[in-house]
Enzyme design. Structure first.
Site, PDB file in Angstrom:
ATOM      1  N   GLY A 153      -6.924  -5.232   2.506  1.00 16.79           N
ATOM      2  CA  GLY A 153      -7.193  -5.907   1.243  1.00 16.79           C
ATOM      3  C   GLY A 153      -7.772  -5.018   0.173  1.00 16.79           C
TER       4      GLY A 153
ATOM      5  N   ASP B  62      -6.870  -0.392   5.725  1.00 17.09           N
ATOM      6  CA  ASP B  62      -7.932   0.413   5.129  1.00 17.09           C
ATOM      7  C   ASP B  62      -8.804   1.050   6.211  1.00 17.09           C
ATOM      8  OD1 ASP B  62      -7.295  -0.184   2.361  1.00 17.09           O
ATOM      9  OD2 ASP B  62      -8.004  -2.204   2.804  1.00 17.09           O
TER      10      ASP B  62
ATOM     11  N   GLY C  44       0.795  -1.212   0.000  1.00 19.06           N
ATOM     12  CA  GLY C  44       0.000   0.000   0.000  1.00 19.06           C
ATOM     13  C   GLY C  44       0.830   1.266   0.000  1.00 19.06           C
ATOM     14  N   SER C  45       0.129   2.407  -0.060  1.00 20.23           N
ATOM     15  CA  SER C  45       0.803   3.691  -0.237  1.00 20.23           C
ATOM     16  C   SER C  45       1.627   4.106   0.978  1.00 20.23           C
ATOM     17  CB  SER C  45      -0.229   4.775  -0.563  1.00 20.23           C
ATOM     18  OG  SER C  45      -1.214   4.851   0.460  1.00 20.23           O
TER      19      SER C  45
ATOM     20  N   GLU D 294      -0.545 -10.778   2.993  1.00 24.49           N
ATOM     21  CA  GLU D 294      -0.361  -9.856   4.118  1.00 24.49           C
ATOM     22  C   GLU D 294      -0.677 -10.544   5.438  1.00 24.49           C
ATOM     23  OE1 GLU D 294      -1.360  -5.557   1.973  1.00 24.49           O
ATOM     24  OE2 GLU D 294      -2.947  -6.668   2.972  1.00 24.49           O
TER      25      GLU D 294
ATOM     26  N   ASP E 192       2.731  -2.857   8.234  1.00 20.09           N
ATOM     27  CA  ASP E 192       1.783  -2.851   7.117  1.00 20.09           C
ATOM     28  C   ASP E 192       0.776  -1.732   7.320  1.00 20.09           C
ATOM     29  OD1 ASP E 192       0.495  -3.614   4.799  1.00 20.09           O
ATOM     30  OD2 ASP E 192       0.153  -5.687   5.419  1.00 20.09           O
TER      31      ASP E 192
END
Length: 241
Positions: free
Chosen positions: A105, A94, A34-35, A113, A91
């Site tokens: 996800g 969301d 992810g970003s 993950e 990690d």
């Protein structure tokens, strides 16, 4: 809040978590997707190549994206075959609720993950403040991702809706014709649960996982050790389990 400010919040959270959790005693590090994770890897690379630290650190990726981030920054690439015992995994998420249940996800990497996170002594989450909620569904409106075998997505969709209500839909690609295909060759269902209903997320996760054809859910329950949220004012909010 504009994208530049959100990026600054992500960067602050990621760098803070890396500096607090990745030490010379950290030998094996799980790298999420992810970003926000981009900023975490950038900070690790700074410490390796500019500050002369962490030279023996081995990074285990949780996705194709993470794999290439590790290579792009010339860090030591590992894997779970040789490095199954991870000291720390970092990690994104969301959404994170007040009990530190995560939805992950959105980027489609939930299976790998969760495997990497489950192998870690400490699982650390980094995100911007828009991912911090009292209850799931407050900020994240795209549902819980569920990775399914392609042949099973219709039966799984119907069973989830019958068990828990809401609507589960097959995630479609935006450029490729047809559905999204994960790094593992599977499909993704996005289950939009009933927003005002109280769910026991541990029970929901277990029941969905037991459905034939389900590989994994994007519900991470009782897994995160600490969450770091970059705030709009430049602070970092730390949430403990």
């Amino acid at each position: 809040m504009d994208d530049i400010a959100l990026d600054a919040a992500k960067k602050t959270a990621a760098r803070t978590a890396v500096d607090q959790w990745v030490t010379e005693d950290t030998k094996i590090l799980g790298i999420g997707s992810g970003s926000t994770i981009v900023y975490a890897v950038q900070r690790i690379a700074e410490r390796v190549w500019k500050e002369g630290e962490l030279t023996d650190l081995i990074c285990v990726p949780s996705s194709y994206q993470a794999h290439h981030l590790i290579l792009d920054y010339n860090l030591n690439l590992g894997d779970l075959d040789r490095n199954p015992n991870i000291d720390v995994a970092i990690d994104g998420a969301d959404e994170v609720d007040r009990h530190m249940v995560l939805i992950k996800g959105g980027g489609g990497c939930l299976l790998q993950e969760k495997v990497v996170a489950s192998c870690a002594k400490h699982f650390i989450v980094v995100a911007d403040y828009t991912k911090n909620s009292l209850r799931l569904g407050e900020q994240w409106c795209r549902g819980v991702p569920i990775e399914v075998a392609p042949m099973a997505y219709v039966p799984v969709k119907l069973q989830i809706e019958a068990l828990f209500g809401g609507e589960a839909s097959l995630r479609m690609a935006k450029v490729k014709a047809g559905p999204i295909v994960t790094d593992n060759g599977n499909f993704l269902l996005d289950w939009k649960f009933i927003a005002n209903r109280e769910y026991d997320w541990d029970e929901v996760n277990r029941e969905i996982t037991l459905l034939p054809g389900v590989l994994e859910t994007g519900l991470f329950v009782n897994m995160a050790h600490k969450c770091y949220f970059g705030m709009a004012d430049g602070r970092v909010k730390v949430q403990n389990k």
